[in-house]
Design an enzyme around this catalytic site. Structure first.
Site, PDB file in Angstrom:
ATOM      1  N   ARG A   1       0.828  -1.222   0.000  1.00 50.28           N
ATOM      2  CA  ARG A   1       0.000   0.000   0.000  1.00 50.28           C
ATOM      3  C   ARG A   1       0.861   1.271   0.000  1.00 50.28           C
ATOM      4  O   ARG A   1       0.460   2.285   0.559  1.00 50.28           O
ATOM      5  CB  ARG A   1      -0.934   0.044   1.218  1.00 50.28           C
ATOM      6  CG  ARG A   1      -1.945  -1.075   1.311  1.00 50.28           C
ATOM      7  CD  ARG A   1      -2.970  -0.996   0.188  1.00 50.28           C
ATOM      8  NE  ARG A   1      -4.167  -1.764   0.509  1.00 50.28           N
ATOM      9  CZ  ARG A   1      -4.284  -3.072   0.359  1.00 50.28           C
ATOM     10  NH1 ARG A   1      -3.277  -3.774  -0.127  1.00 50.28           N
ATOM     11  NH2 ARG A   1      -5.413  -3.668   0.674  1.00 50.28           N
TER      12      ARG A   1
ATOM     13  N   SER B   1     -10.746  -0.954   3.637  1.00 53.53           N
ATOM     14  CA  SER B   1      -9.928  -1.085   4.851  1.00 53.53           C
ATOM     15  C   SER B   1      -9.581   0.306   5.357  1.00 53.53           C
ATOM     16  O   SER B   1      -9.008   1.102   4.623  1.00 53.53           O
ATOM     17  CB  SER B   1      -8.614  -1.789   4.545  1.00 53.53           C
ATOM     18  OG  SER B   1      -8.840  -3.075   4.074  1.00 53.53           O
TER      19      SER B   1
ATOM     20  N   GLU C   1      -5.093   3.571   6.640  1.00 50.08           N
ATOM     21  CA  GLU C   1      -4.732   3.415   5.238  1.00 50.08           C
ATOM     22  C   GLU C   1      -5.356   4.552   4.432  1.00 50.08           C
ATOM     23  O   GLU C   1      -4.818   4.969   3.414  1.00 50.08           O
ATOM     24  CB  GLU C   1      -5.249   2.058   4.714  1.00 50.08           C
ATOM     25  CG  GLU C   1      -4.730   1.735   3.349  1.00 50.08           C
ATOM     26  CD  GLU C   1      -5.613   0.796   2.559  1.00 50.08           C
ATOM     27  OE1 GLU C   1      -5.287   0.568   1.391  1.00 50.08           O
ATOM     28  OE2 GLU C   1      -6.627   0.317   3.077  1.00 50.08           O
TER      29      GLU C   1
HETATM   30  N1  EPU Z   1      -9.947 -11.004  10.764  1.00 46.40           N
HETATM   31  C1  EPU Z   1     -10.615 -11.098  11.949  1.00 46.40           C
HETATM   32  N2  EPU Z   1     -11.676 -10.272  12.175  1.00 46.40           N
HETATM   33  C2  EPU Z   1     -12.115  -9.390  11.251  1.00 46.40           C
HETATM   34  C3  EPU Z   1     -11.426  -9.294  10.019  1.00 46.40           C
HETATM   35  C4  EPU Z   1     -10.341 -10.102   9.795  1.00 46.40           C
HETATM   36  O1  EPU Z   1     -10.273 -11.891  12.822  1.00 46.40           O
HETATM   37  O2  EPU Z   1     -13.095  -8.685  11.534  1.00 46.40           O
HETATM   38  C5  EPU Z   1      -8.794 -11.893  10.519  1.00 46.40           C
HETATM   39  C6  EPU Z   1      -9.195 -13.271  10.053  1.00 46.40           C
HETATM   40  O3  EPU Z   1      -8.332 -14.203  10.649  1.00 46.40           O
HETATM   41  C7  EPU Z   1      -8.890 -13.263   8.567  1.00 46.40           C
HETATM   42  C8  EPU Z   1      -7.714 -12.324   8.513  1.00 46.40           C
HETATM   43  O4  EPU Z   1      -7.961 -11.362   9.532  1.00 46.40           O
HETATM   44  O5  EPU Z   1      -8.585 -14.519   8.096  1.00 46.40           O
HETATM   45  C9  EPU Z   1      -7.562 -11.610   7.192  1.00 46.40           C
HETATM   46  O6  EPU Z   1      -8.794 -11.023   6.830  1.00 46.40           O
HETATM   47  P1  EPU Z   1      -9.126 -10.678   5.295  1.00 46.40           P
HETATM   48  O7  EPU Z   1      -8.786 -11.811   4.416  1.00 46.40           O
HETATM   49  O8  EPU Z   1     -10.519 -10.121   5.253  1.00 46.40           O
HETATM   50  O9  EPU Z   1      -8.069  -9.587   4.918  1.00 46.40           O
HETATM   51  P2  EPU Z   1      -7.486  -8.339   5.672  1.00 46.40           P
HETATM   52  O10 EPU Z   1      -6.061  -8.597   5.962  1.00 46.40           O
HETATM   53  O11 EPU Z   1      -8.368  -7.951   6.807  1.00 46.40           O
HETATM   54  C10 EPU Z   1      -6.611  -7.240   3.456  1.00 46.40           C
HETATM   55  C11 EPU Z   1      -6.736  -5.953   2.708  1.00 46.40           C
HETATM   56  C12 EPU Z   1      -8.081  -5.855   1.998  1.00 46.40           C
HETATM   57  C13 EPU Z   1      -8.182  -7.007   1.030  1.00 46.40           C
HETATM   58  C14 EPU Z   1      -8.050  -8.312   1.833  1.00 46.40           C
HETATM   59  C15 EPU Z   1      -8.027  -9.522   0.946  1.00 46.40           C
HETATM   60  C16 EPU Z   1      -5.355  -4.363   3.912  1.00 46.40           C
HETATM   61  C17 EPU Z   1      -5.324  -3.135   4.752  1.00 46.40           C
HETATM   62  N3  EPU Z   1      -6.563  -4.826   3.599  1.00 46.40           N
HETATM   63  O12 EPU Z   1      -7.572  -7.221   4.497  1.00 46.40           O
HETATM   64  O13 EPU Z   1      -8.072  -4.640   1.241  1.00 46.40           O
HETATM   65  O14 EPU Z   1      -9.416  -6.989   0.333  1.00 46.40           O
HETATM   66  O15 EPU Z   1      -6.799  -8.314   2.567  1.00 46.40           O
HETATM   67  O16 EPU Z   1      -6.831  -9.588   0.273  1.00 46.40           O
HETATM   68  O17 EPU Z   1      -4.302  -4.870   3.543  1.00 46.40           O
HETATM   69  C18 EPU Z   1      -8.781  -2.373   1.078  1.00 46.40           C
HETATM   70  O18 EPU Z   1      -7.600  -2.082   0.966  1.00 46.40           O
HETATM   71  O19 EPU Z   1      -9.687  -1.496   1.097  1.00 46.40           O
HETATM   72  C19 EPU Z   1      -9.156  -3.769   1.287  1.00 46.40           C
HETATM   73  C20 EPU Z   1     -10.414  -4.149   1.491  1.00 46.40           C
END
Ligand code: EPU
Length: 338
Positions: free
Chosen positions: A164, A238, A334
């Site tokens: 990012r 995010s 972000e």
């Molecule tokens: N998790 C929780 N609780 C929550 C959300 C997430 O426990 O409420 C944990 C879970 O273990 C889950 C892990 O976090 O398995 C990862 O969650 P997720 O796959 O939803 O991804 P993220 O790391 O929360 C990132 C990006 C998203 C992108 C997703 C999928 C960032 C800041 N965000 O989120 O990007 O869609 O991965 O690749 O890196 C965006 O930038 O606007 C965005 C949505």
């Protein structure tokens, strides 16, 4: 070209915050972008280059000039190694570009389906999702220097891309208006299915080996399950970045929280999902005034209707405070807070 004064930005930020800017300039061609220095002569207020407004939090009226690119168009040629070079106007909607790529058999963008925003911001923000990052397919970025009107081309390798991050977000912030992004796509479909629940989603549809269309649809379905529709509930995806910590810090946390999710980075450090940290602090689904933490993904802050930028900032700070107190980790927004 548009040049408007006291202009409402309500339709230009997906958080749905009602705020105005003093001046709003929209350029539709590179030639118009080159006129910016003369248009801005004698105007000493701050500048804000705006894309689709899907990564922006307005904390009040912007007492300066907002510049927006409405440069459209896509053209492509096939390079000698068979790659498809696709040059796209910075004002095109990103997901439309992904759709066109999938329709034409140009591969590499499928996992970035349904990310909101416009093409210029793709190169600034290095958008990423489901194991893919824009920098993997960006070849070059064309821009106009807002102060001089000079046209420049940046090779992706010179843009300082990271998670990012890019130089456009840091030392080059506000200096260039991106006019086009040139993507390098592949004629060969090499699906990346290893991230999160992509295979789970495909299996639920009885698909083992997806076509490009099926992969795009699976990503769209996953995003729709986890992320709120901006047309229904204002948000900027995010809100926080996932923090990166030293391995020793992670191991200490793992002793206390054996189930802590993490991604091991190449340099030995660990990235921890901020959504998990926020959920552990009890914030998931909770509201503070008209701002709330989305109940299906704690990384996303939402406008319940009528929230001000200050309401969202207050929620952001309360969350940062709790995460820091409980885990000793600072989480950084972000979104661009203006
Ligand atoms: N998790 C929780 N609780 C929550 C959300 C997430 O426990 O409420 C944990 C879970 O273990 C889950 C892990 O976090 O398995 C990862 O969650 P997720 O796959 O939803 O991804 P993220 O790391 O929360 C990132 C990006 C998203 C992108 C997703 C999928 C960032 C800041 N965000 O989120 O990007 O869609 O991965 O690749 O890196 C965006 O930038 O606007 C965005 C949505």
């Amino acid at each position: 070209m548009k040049d408007l004064y006291n202009y409402s930005l309500l339709r230009h930020n997906t958080f749905g915050i009602a705020a105005e800017c003093s001046r709003f300039i929209e350029v539709g061609t590179v030639g118009e972008a080159c006129l910016l220095p003369s248009m801005l002569a004698g105007c000493d207020g701050p500048l804000l280059v705006l894309g689709g407004g899907s990564n922006l939090l307005l904390t009040g009226d912007f007492h300066g000039t907002v510049i927006h690119s409405a440069i459209k168009g896509m053209e492509h040629y096939v390079a000698s190694d068979g790659s498809i070079m696709l040059r796209v106007g910075s004002g095109e909607t990103w997901d439309y570009v992904v759709e066109v790529c999938v329709e034409n058999g140009w591969h590499g963008a499928e996992n970035l389906s349904l990310i909101p925003g416009e093409v210029g911001a793709v190169a600034v923000q290095n958008i990423g999702a489901y194991g893919a990052e824009a920098s993997q397919i960006i070849h070059e970025t064309e821009a106009v220097d807002i102060a001089t009107g000079r046209r420049l081309t940046f090779a992706a390798a010179d843009c300082g891309y990271g998670y990012r991050q890019s130089r456009f977000k840091k030392e080059w912030k506000g200096r260039y208006l991106i006019t086009h992004v040139i993507f390098r796509l592949s004629p060969v479909f090499r699906p990346f299915l290893e991230y999160g629940n992509i295979t789970e989603m495909l299996h639920s549809k009885s698909i083992d080996t997806p076509t490009p269309h099926q992969l795009r649809q699976a990503i769209i379905d996953i995003r729709r399950q986890k992320l709120p529709d901006v047309a229904v509930m204002g948000n900027a995806g995010s809100f926080f970045m996932n923090p990166v910590v030293e391995r020793a810090t992670f191991l200490h946390l793992k002793e206390l929280y054996p189930d802590i999710p993490h991604y091991t980075l190449g340099d030995g450090r660990e990235k921890i999902p901020a959504g998990w940290l926020i959920e552990q602090c009890g914030w998931k689904g909770r509201a503070l005034g008209r701002a709330a933490v989305y109940d299906r993904q704690a990384l996303v802050l939402v406008n319940l209707g009528g929230a001000t930028g200050a309401d969202i900032v207050a929620l952001c700070q309360a969350i940062q405070h709790d995460v820091s107190r409980r885990f000793g980790i600072d989480i950084a927004p972000e979104v661009n807070i203006v």
